[in-house]
Design a protein around this motif. Structure first.
Motif, PDB file in Angstrom:
ATOM      1  N   ALA A  58      52.840-112.068 -41.846  1.00 27.89           N
ATOM      2  CA  ALA A  58      52.833-112.786 -40.569  1.00 27.89           C
ATOM      3  C   ALA A  58      52.267-111.910 -39.458  1.00 27.89           C
ATOM      4  CB  ALA A  58      54.246-113.242 -40.221  1.00 27.89           C
ATOM      5  N   CYS A  59      52.599-110.640 -39.474  1.00 27.96           N
ATOM      6  CA  CYS A  59      52.047-109.714 -38.470  1.00 27.96           C
ATOM      7  C   CYS A  59      50.551-109.541 -38.657  1.00 27.96           C
ATOM      8  CB  CYS A  59      52.739-108.362 -38.548  1.00 27.96           C
ATOM      9  SG  CYS A  59      54.401-108.385 -37.891  1.00 27.96           S
ATOM     10  N   ALA A  60      50.093-109.521 -39.918  1.00 23.81           N
ATOM     11  CA  ALA A  60      48.656-109.413 -40.175  1.00 23.81           C
ATOM     12  C   ALA A  60      47.933-110.653 -39.669  1.00 23.81           C
ATOM     13  CB  ALA A  60      48.404-109.211 -41.665  1.00 23.81           C
ATOM     14  N   ALA A  61      48.545-111.818 -39.829  1.00 26.64           N
ATOM     15  CA  ALA A  61      47.939-113.051 -39.315  1.00 26.64           C
ATOM     16  C   ALA A  61      47.893-113.020 -37.788  1.00 26.64           C
ATOM     17  CB  ALA A  61      48.724-114.262 -39.801  1.00 26.64           C
ATOM     18  N   ASP A  62      48.946-112.492 -37.146  1.00 27.41           N
ATOM     19  CA  ASP A  62      48.953-112.359 -35.689  1.00 27.41           C
ATOM     20  C   ASP A  62      47.855-111.410 -35.229  1.00 27.41           C
ATOM     21  OD1 ASP A  62      51.028-114.106 -35.417  1.00 27.41           O
ATOM     22  OD2 ASP A  62      52.574-112.555 -35.150  1.00 27.41           O
ATOM     23  N   MET A  63      47.653-110.344 -36.000  1.00 24.51           N
ATOM     24  CA  MET A  63      46.613-109.391 -35.635  1.00 24.51           C
ATOM     25  C   MET A  63      45.227-110.042 -35.718  1.00 24.51           C
ATOM     26  SD  MET A  63      45.742-105.636 -37.164  1.00 24.51           S
ATOM     27  CE  MET A  63      44.652-106.181 -38.458  1.00 24.51           C
ATOM     28  N   GLY A 101      44.542-112.052 -32.783  1.00 25.24           N
ATOM     29  CA  GLY A 101      44.308-111.298 -31.561  1.00 25.24           C
ATOM     30  C   GLY A 101      45.546-110.854 -30.827  1.00 25.24           C
ATOM     31  N   SER A 102      46.733-111.122 -31.353  1.00 26.98           N
ATOM     32  CA  SER A 102      47.951-110.738 -30.631  1.00 26.98           C
ATOM     33  C   SER A 102      48.804-109.736 -31.413  1.00 26.98           C
ATOM     34  CB  SER A 102      48.785-111.985 -30.316  1.00 26.98           C
ATOM     35  OG  SER A 102      49.202-112.589 -31.528  1.00 26.98           O
ATOM     36  N   GLY A 103      48.201-108.942 -32.267  1.00 28.09           N
ATOM     37  CA  GLY A 103      48.958-107.994 -33.082  1.00 28.09           C
ATOM     38  C   GLY A 103      48.850-106.575 -32.561  1.00 28.09           C
ATOM     39  N   GLU A 104      49.556-106.287 -31.474  1.00 26.74           N
ATOM     40  CA  GLU A 104      49.443-104.958 -30.861  1.00 26.74           C
ATOM     41  C   GLU A 104      50.349-103.916 -31.511  1.00 26.74           C
ATOM     42  OE1 GLU A 104      52.089-107.716 -28.696  1.00 26.74           O
ATOM     43  OE2 GLU A 104      49.909-107.702 -28.776  1.00 26.74           O
ATOM     44  N   HIS A 105      51.348-104.327 -32.252  1.00 24.25           N
ATOM     45  CA  HIS A 105      52.289-103.377 -32.863  1.00 24.25           C
ATOM     46  C   HIS A 105      52.107-103.303 -34.375  1.00 24.25           C
ATOM     47  CE1 HIS A 105      54.385-102.894 -29.093  1.00 24.25           C
ATOM     48  NE2 HIS A 105      54.523-104.211 -28.996  1.00 24.25           N
TER      49      HIS A 105
END
Length: 105
Positions: free
Chosen positions: A43-48, A51-55
């Motif tokens: 899910a974090c990879a999809a957020d990245m 464009g919103s995966g800063e962490h």
């Protein structure tokens, strides 16, 4: 299907059977944690990618540690469950052999 008569004959193995079940449950919990962590990482990879995966670096490090710990726990649990299964089988074989020998003599 559990044979109740067989279990009643083999009271010595009940402790090892209980340990086997315990280790399998702990291994199952480790698997659930590992799969949940992998899902969170995806899910974090999809957020990245959105464009919103800063962490992502921190999340990747934490996920790697959790997954490695879960794999280690699963390894220990599998070994302990196999050991408990072997000990229960050894007790069962010994008891059944002695009962069979008593019947033959």
């Amino acid at each position: 299907m559990i044979k109740k008569r067989l279990v009643s004959l083999l009271a010595d193995a009940k402790k090892q059977i209980a340990w086997n079940v315990f280790w399998q449950w702990v291994g199952l919990m480790a698997s659930i944690i590992m799969m949940g962590t992998a899902g969170r990482l995806l899910a974090c990879a999809a957020d990245m990618l959105a464009g919103s995966g800063e962490h992502m670096n921190r999340e990747l490090a934490v996920s790697a540690v959790v997954i490695l710990a879960a794999v280690a726990v699963r390894l220990v649990c599998a070994r302990q469950a196999a050991r408990a299964s072997f000990l229960a089988g050894r007790d069962v074989r010994s008891r059944l052999r002695s009962l069979l020998y008593q019947k033959l003599t």
